[in-house]
Write an enzyme that holds these catalytic residues in place. Structure first.
Site, short mmCIF file in Angstrom:
data_model
loop_
_atom_site.label_atom_id
_atom_site.label_comp_id
_atom_site.label_asym_id
_atom_site.label_seq_id
_atom_site.Cartn_x
_atom_site.Cartn_y
_atom_site.Cartn_z
N LYS A 112 0.84 -1.21 0.00
CA LYS A 112 0.00 0.00 0.00
C LYS A 112 0.88 1.26 0.00
CE LYS A 112 -3.47 -2.75 -0.14
NZ LYS A 112 -4.51 -3.08 0.81
C1 LIG Z 1 -5.55 -4.24 1.10
C2 LIG Z 1 -6.99 -3.95 1.09
C3 LIG Z 1 -7.82 -4.26 2.17
C4 LIG Z 1 -7.36 -5.09 3.33
O1 LIG Z 1 -6.25 -4.57 3.98
P1 LIG Z 1 -5.27 -5.54 4.80
O2 LIG Z 1 -4.38 -4.59 5.52
O3 LIG Z 1 -4.55 -6.38 3.81
O4 LIG Z 1 -6.10 -6.36 5.73
C5 LIG Z 1 -9.14 -3.86 2.12
N1 LIG Z 1 -9.63 -3.20 1.07
C6 LIG Z 1 -8.87 -2.89 0.00
C7 LIG Z 1 -9.46 -2.13 -1.13
C8 LIG Z 1 -7.53 -3.28 -0.04
O5 LIG Z 1 -6.78 -3.01 -1.10
#
Ligand SMILES: *Cc1c(COP(=O)(O)O)cnc(C)c1O
Length: 376
Positions: free
Chosen positions: A181
């Site tokens: 991210k």
């Molecule tokens: C990555 C992601 C999540 C979940 O996040 P995690 O930290 O991996 O649990 C939820 N929604 C979207 C759109 C994502 O890209």
């Protein structure tokens, strides 16, 4: 062969390492001052909207829905062009998820489709800032009616819409700090909300539902040790060790965003003349943080391009299979065809590598691999 190039990757430098090491040498590994500092640092990116740090983006969604009171009998309207967690966490709380289609250009929740899906039972409308591009929350606010508006901003921390920062656009905003991210705490996430009651419920749910303030307890005379649970919660506390990494990474977010924008432009310049591709677009009101570089591969050639680039050591990805195509939703009766815009996009989508430590040479290697496939 050249090194494998992933589609996304963290950027961790010596300042990040030092920030983590300093916490490891201190008294508080968890529930300490680095948590408060990280939450305050994050609020500087949300326009001052307070944030609650949690252990993942999935935990953030679970906490946000719990804070909104989502439960059996409720409906949650949800964009399908997302990671399954946006919908799964609402189902786990007993709600029925109603998928509404996305807009063909930004792939964010279509306000007209959302409005058509809202009923008297809708408790939350969940949009997703796909690829880092904020949804149109002003229009979605009208579509949501009395329901709460949630922004799954796992892709878009640091972005804005008409100058208003992500985190301040919806009633509840969730972030993810997974390594791919826009910034990372290894695993981590947060919920931001300007509503004091939602904030208080989110903080409690993160910490077993414990009520510590005697003024709010049912049996405050029990003694100085007493804490009590009024509503069930979980342990979703993000440790100080990881919050310190988060604060350090937030200090680098502006540079990450700028580099992602440069990569975006380099791809555009290098691929704009390729007939077999459609490149991502930006709404004029949006200030995105490009988490993904999501192209559309025309003429049924997505799979072939995926395999061509993977074969060349370029870690392309597909984001995402429409959430209701997962067998768990299929088994609940959700059928293909529900959201045709999302499904048509999925059939063509390919995410090219996008992360701040990509060099210009890396980007050119990807561009070269794509051009080579199309013979241009
Ligand atoms: C990555 C992601 C999540 C979940 O996040 P995690 O930290 O991996 O649990 C939820 N929604 C979207 C759109 C994502 O890209």
């Amino acid at each position: 062969m050249a090194d494998f190039l992933p589609y996304g990757r963290q950027s961790v430098d010596e300042s990040d390492v030092a920030a983590v090491a300093a916490v490891l040498r201190g008294d508080w590994l968890t529930t300490g001052p680095a948590v408060d500092r990280f939450e305050a640092d994050l609020a500087a990116w949300t326009g001052g909207v307070p944030a609650v740090a949690v252990t993942s983006g999935t935990a953030a969604l679970h906490v946000a829905y719990a804070a909104a009171g989502v439960g059996p009998g409720d409906e949650v309207v949800c964009a399908p062009m997302t990671f399954v967690a946006t919908a799964a966490t609402a189902v786990l709380l007993g709600a029925t998820v109603v998928f509404a289609d996305v807009e063909p250009d930004t792939l964010t929740l279509d306000p007209a489709a959302a409005a058509a899906a809202v009923t008297g039972r809708t408790r939350v409308v969940s949009a997703v800032d796909y690829a880092g591009h904020p949804a149109d929350y002003a229009a979605l606010r009208g579509a949501a009616g009395d329901a709460l508006l949630l922004a799954d901003a796992a892709h878009s921390v640091g972005g804005a819409w008409r100058g208003q920062p992500v985190g301040s656009l919806a009633d509840l905003t969730t972030f993810s700090f997974f390594p791919t991210k826009n910034l990372t705490t290894a695993e981590g996430g947060a919920v931001a909300t300007a509503h004091p009651d939602l904030l208080a419920r989110a903080r409690r749910f993160r910490n077993h539902g414990l009520v510590r303030d005697p003024a709010e307890q049912r049996h405050p005379g029990e003694g100085g040790w007493h804490q009590e649970v009024h509503e069930f919660g979980l342990n979703y506390r993000l440790p100080d060790v990881l919050c310190a990494l988060g604060s350090s990474q937030l200090g680098r977010l502006a540079a990450f965003k700028a580099r992602r924008a440069e990569v975006f432009e380099r791809y555009r310049d290098g691929l704009a003349d390729v007939d077999g591709l459609r490149l991502p677009v930006r709404h004029p009101d949006a200030d995105p943080v490009w988490h993904l570089y999501a192209v559309r591969v025309l003429d049924g050639r997505r799979r072939a391009l995926f395999e061509h680039l993977r074969g060349a050591g370029i870690g392309v990805q597909v984001n995402y299979i429409p959430a209701y195509w997962h067998p768990v939703f299929e088994d609940l009766g959700y059928r293909r065809g529900l959201c045709p815009v999302a499904e048509a996009f999925y059939a063509e989508e390919l995410s090219l590598p996008m992360f701040p430590d990509l060099t210009d040479a890396d980007v050119d290697r990807v561009i070269g691999g794509v051009r080579d496939f199309f013979g241009v």
